[in-house]
Write a protein that holds these residues in place. Structure first.
Motif, short mmCIF file in Angstrom:
data_model
loop_
_atom_site.label_atom_id
_atom_site.label_comp_id
_atom_site.label_asym_id
_atom_site.label_seq_id
_atom_site.Cartn_x
_atom_site.Cartn_y
_atom_site.Cartn_z
N LEU A 1 0.84 -1.20 0.00
CA LEU A 1 0.00 0.00 0.00
C LEU A 1 0.87 1.25 0.00
O LEU A 1 0.57 2.25 -0.65
CB LEU A 1 -0.93 -0.01 1.22
N ARG B 1 -5.58 8.37 -1.64
CA ARG B 1 -6.28 8.47 -0.36
C ARG B 1 -6.59 7.10 0.22
O ARG B 1 -6.32 6.82 1.38
CB ARG B 1 -7.57 9.25 -0.50
N TYR B 2 -7.18 6.24 -0.61
CA TYR B 2 -7.64 4.96 -0.05
C TYR B 2 -6.49 4.04 0.31
O TYR B 2 -6.58 3.28 1.28
CB TYR B 2 -8.61 4.28 -1.02
N ASP C 1 -5.41 5.24 3.62
CA ASP C 1 -6.32 4.74 4.64
C ASP C 1 -6.06 3.26 4.91
O ASP C 1 -6.08 2.80 6.05
CB ASP C 1 -7.78 4.94 4.20
N GLY C 2 -5.81 2.55 3.81
CA GLY C 2 -5.54 1.11 3.94
C GLY C 2 -4.32 0.86 4.81
O GLY C 2 -4.30 -0.09 5.60
N ALA D 1 -9.32 -3.90 -5.71
CA ALA D 1 -10.33 -3.44 -4.75
C ALA D 1 -10.25 -1.92 -4.60
O ALA D 1 -11.26 -1.21 -4.60
CB ALA D 1 -10.14 -4.13 -3.41
N LEU E 1 -13.03 0.92 -5.74
CA LEU E 1 -13.51 1.92 -4.78
C LEU E 1 -13.28 3.33 -5.31
O LEU E 1 -14.15 4.20 -5.20
CB LEU E 1 -12.80 1.72 -3.44
N TYR F 1 -12.32 -8.74 -0.18
CA TYR F 1 -11.84 -7.48 -0.76
C TYR F 1 -12.92 -6.41 -0.71
O TYR F 1 -12.64 -5.24 -0.44
CB TYR F 1 -11.40 -7.70 -2.21
N ALA F 2 -14.16 -6.83 -0.95
CA ALA F 2 -15.26 -5.87 -0.91
C ALA F 2 -15.41 -5.29 0.49
O ALA F 2 -15.60 -4.09 0.67
CB ALA F 2 -16.55 -6.54 -1.35
N PHE G 1 -13.09 -4.92 2.71
CA PHE G 1 -11.96 -3.99 2.88
C PHE G 1 -12.30 -2.65 2.23
O PHE G 1 -12.18 -1.58 2.84
CB PHE G 1 -10.72 -4.62 2.25
N ALA G 2 -12.78 -2.72 0.98
CA ALA G 2 -13.08 -1.48 0.25
C ALA G 2 -14.22 -0.71 0.91
O ALA G 2 -14.17 0.52 1.01
CB ALA G 2 -13.43 -1.82 -1.20
N LEU H 1 -12.96 1.06 3.99
CA LEU H 1 -12.16 2.23 3.62
C LEU H 1 -13.06 3.34 3.09
O LEU H 1 -12.93 4.50 3.48
CB LEU H 1 -11.13 1.86 2.55
N SER I 1 -13.72 6.81 5.41
CA SER I 1 -12.88 7.91 4.93
C SER I 1 -13.69 9.21 4.86
O SER I 1 -13.09 10.29 4.71
CB SER I 1 -12.28 7.58 3.57
#
Ligand code: HEM
Ligand code: SF4
Ligand code: SF4
Lengths: 522, 170
Positions: free
Chosen positions: A37, A82-83, A86-87, A218, A222, B14-15, B17-18, B21, B25
């Motif tokens: 990440l 950004r994500y 955050d991850g 993923a 998003l 994975y979903a 996790f997304a 986030l 956020s």
């Protein structure tokens, strides 16, 4: 309490084992995913940087243009940036929690733990710094909040918050400084990530490719579904009202106003000190004896140093006058007492008729004692399908598998087992099969025990399992404390398989005493 | 487990996790400033008057001092406290006594204070005293209409020619 959490964690991880399999279970790669990440943040950040303009007006406008005028590139990059950031918070904190719950923080691990705590601060500083750069209402909120937070400390002759009183107080140079910091601090973070993993041999800093791809997909999805957006342009004459807060990085900020800046310092400082104290407060009373070198049985081949998971062995110029260039020296502060070095040493040869001493051994688990225990366990076996199980103290307790036909011995780590011992127990058809058991794959307590064992059995890493040992008589089973079912299933599978094979395990007429010759690669 | 189920399971992970986030956020929203309120920020630096005025040393006093210290004018460095009061609609909003910083208490006192007030028109009275004796040396009184979400800065400058004192910036 930790035992309870540990059970819970093992169960949770097992839920992920079903779809991912042990080798790809993300819980076993949290540190490596954090690294991945970080690189995602770096790459997307470089793109953003090319378009970012420093200046009170330009900063905000350039980010707006990126987000809207090129939503398909700059916008996606911004969202990824950004994500992924955050991850990092999520995977880092899970990695922390997991190392805490599994007790991986004391003794030789203190350095990883303490440097990890430092990483938490650095990650937060980088993230918060990043949010300032947008100079929207959110940035304004955290700029003022940070200033008010630091003003609680008796550090400054006049309050920092006075720099954010009115529109004219913030100038373009401030943004030059911010963007300079946003390169420098992540570089410092990277330096400390390197230090954090430097002490470990073969630290996993890249996750398995499929996990990396899955994670990236993923984040991309998003980013397209919910692009990262700015608030309105900062205006210091207006107080930000309702804020869409990034709780991963900015959760402490509301506390400044719900409690007080002093309370937030107490919280942040308190948590930091508690975390820093954990390795010393929660360490076991006794630490097992560390590895000892026996130079009489060492030719300085360096295999032990190459296999030691915690780089506890360094090779130094030979001191004892024997005609070898090097000798291993163990740093007792780094040694995990795992015995993996014993498993690597070419002198760990059970066939030797004279006294069995390896070049490097754990005093509490001498190889001679292991051979006596093996001989003793095998002597008691009856039946046609006799099996020797070698297990690991950190994993499922294989001694529960013992029966008339099954002998079982547990080692500190399965990586301690010299492959020659498999050969040794199959000799003379004392058993017809061998089961090798250890922690769940990916969750080896000593990081590399399973990896080296698999490579040694596959004859891809020295010491190799001898060619004469038929692989179909060996079953590997990676089973955690709770995984009795898996262990029993593996044992049954092995027994069913060897029941079909002829009795004699080693067909070659090669059962004579085998004397070890240095340089013997097999 | 079949391959399809496995991939489905991975996709689900994975979903999750997304979604975590994506949600945290920006959500839940945080209300920093309640609707219908405004912020007053009282903030300035000010060096108060010296506690004792300078005086000329007599020859006898000078003689007692070490040769390198013989300076005719004697100015005690210590400054007075700064007393600040802020009233809104006749009620006290804030009162503070600022001690001069520094080892010899000769520095400029500074203050930064955020005060949450209801939006609307209010009568603000700010007072400041920066010497040992007497009443408040600076007073400013004004009716001000604060829109919701507005930040009013109350500054103080003693060195503005003609009109030293408080400045209300709305
Ligand atoms: C930016 C954040 C972090 C990154 C990128 C990171 C990365 C890593 C990596 C790659 C490893 C080696 C894993 C392996 O090969 O076995 C590791 C191990 C470790 N980390 Fe972190 N880490 C981070 C934060 C933390 C934090 C916050 C803590 C705890 C306070 C921590 C504690 C540890 C410990 C104790 C180990 C050793 C585990 C063992 O010996 O088995 N790390 N970390
Ligand atoms: S016991 Fe483990 S940690 Fe210690 S020297 Fe041997 S391999 Fe390294
Ligand atoms: S593996 Fe054995 S022989 Fe080789 S250096 Fe280590 S102790 Fe010596």
């Amino acid at each position: 309490m930790r035992k309870y959490l540990q059970n819970l964690l093992l169960r949770l991880e097992n839920v992920f084992n079903a779809p991912f399999g042990q080798a790809l279970n993300p819980w076993y790669h949290l540190g490596a995913i954090t690294f991945f990440l970080f690189w995602t943040v770096v790459v997307s950040g470089v793109y953003l940087y090319a378009f970012y303009r420093t200046g009170v007006e330009e900063a905000y406008q350039s980010v707006e243009r990126l987000t809207h005028d090129q939503w398909y590139a700059g916008g996606v990059m911004r969202s990824l940036h950004r994500y992924a950031s955050d991850g990092i918070v999520v995977t880092m904190l899970l990695h922390l929690l997991r190392n805490f719950i599994t007790g991986r923080f004391h003794s030789f691990r203190w350095f990883s733990w303490v440097s990890g705590v430092l990483l938490v601060w650095l990650v937060y500083i980088c993230g918060i710094n990043g949010y300032w750069m947008v100079w929207d209402r959110l940035a304004q909120f955290i700029a003022v909040g940070t200033a008010e937070w630091f003003d609680w400390l008796p550090l400054f002759s006049q309050p920092l918050a006075r720099n954010f009183l009115g529109q004219g107080d913030v100038n373009d140079r401030f943004f030059t400084l911010l963007s300079f910091a946003h390169i420098t601090i992540p570089l410092v973070l990277l330096l400390f990530m390197w230090i954090h993993t430097k002490r470990m041999n073969n630290a996993e800093t890249n996750p398995p490719l499929r996990l990396a791809v899955g994670t990236l997909l993923a984040l991309l999805a998003l980013s397209l579904i919910k692009p990262a957006l700015s608030h309105a342009h900062a205006d210091l004459a207006l107080a930000p009202g309702v804020i869409r807060l990034d709780w991963f990085y900015l959760a402490p900020y509301p506390l400044l106003y719900i409690w007080s800046p002093g309370a937030v310092w107490a919280l942040a400082g308190g948590i930091t000190l508690l975390l820093l104290a954990v390795p010393w407060f929660l360490k076991p009373r006794m630490r097992p004896a560390v590895a000892e070198v026996h130079l009489d049985n060492c030719n300085g081949c360096s295999r032990c140093a190459e296999d030691c998971p915690y780089s506890a062995i360094v090779m130094r110029p030979r001191q004892d006058g024997r005609p070898y260039a090097l000798q291993p020296v163990v740093d007792p502060n780094l040694c995990a007492s795992c015995g993996i070095c014993t498993g690597a040493c070419p002198y760990s040869m059970p066939f030797r008729s004279n006294e069995l001493v390896s070049g490097i051994e754990l005093p509490d688990h001498a190889l001679a004692t292991l051979r006596v225990d093996v001989d003793h366990a095998l002597a008691g076996l009856r039946g046609d399908v006799r099996v020797m199980v070698f297990g690991c103290d950190c994993a499922y307790d294989v001694r529960a598998l013992q029966s008339e036909e099954v002998a079982a011995l547990s080692l500190p780590c399965i990586g301690m087992l010299p492959p020659a011992f498999i050969d040794y127990v199959l000799r003379d058809t004392r058993v017809n099969g061998v089961m090798i058991a250890g922690c769940r794959e990916g969750d080896c307590q000593y990081r590399l025990g399973i990896r080296w064992t698999k490579l040694r059995l596959a004859r891809q890493r020295v010491p190799h399992l001898r060619r004469r040992v038929p692989l179909q008589r060996i079953e590997c089973c990676w089973a955690g404390i709770q995984d009795g079912e898996r262990a029993r299933a593996a044992l049954s599978a092995l027994r069913a398989r060897i029941a079909q094979l002829p009795q004699a395990a080693i067909l070659e007429d090669d059962t004579r005493e085998h004397e070890f010759k240095p340089g013997d690669k097999n | 487990m079949s391959h399809l189920l496995k991939y489905l399971g991975q996709g689900l992970a994975y979903a999750l996790f997304a979604v975590v986030l994506g949600y945290f956020s920006t959500s839940p929203e945080y209300t920093h400033l309640p609707a219908d309120s405004a912020l007053v920020k009282l903030s300035f630096n000010h060096a108060a008057q010296r506690k004792k005025p300078c005086h000329e040393r007599t020859d006898a006093e000078l003689a007692k001092l070490a040769p390198n210290m013989r300076i005719r004018k004697d100015c005690p460095r210590e400054r007075s406290d700064v007393v600040v009061e802020l009233e809104m609609d006749g009620k006290q909003l804030y009162h503070v006594v600022l001690h001069p910083p520094g080892l010899s208490h000769d520095g400029a006192a500074s203050i930064y204070r955020r005060l949450l007030v209801p939006a609307g028109t209010h009568r603000f009275t700010a007072r400041l005293k920066d010497k040992e004796e007497g009443d408040f040396s600076f007073v400013r009184e004004e009716n001000i209409t604060l829109a919701a979400g507005r930040v009013m800065v109350i500054d103080f400058k003693a060195d503005v020619p003609g009109a030293p004192g408080f400045i209300f910036k709305n």
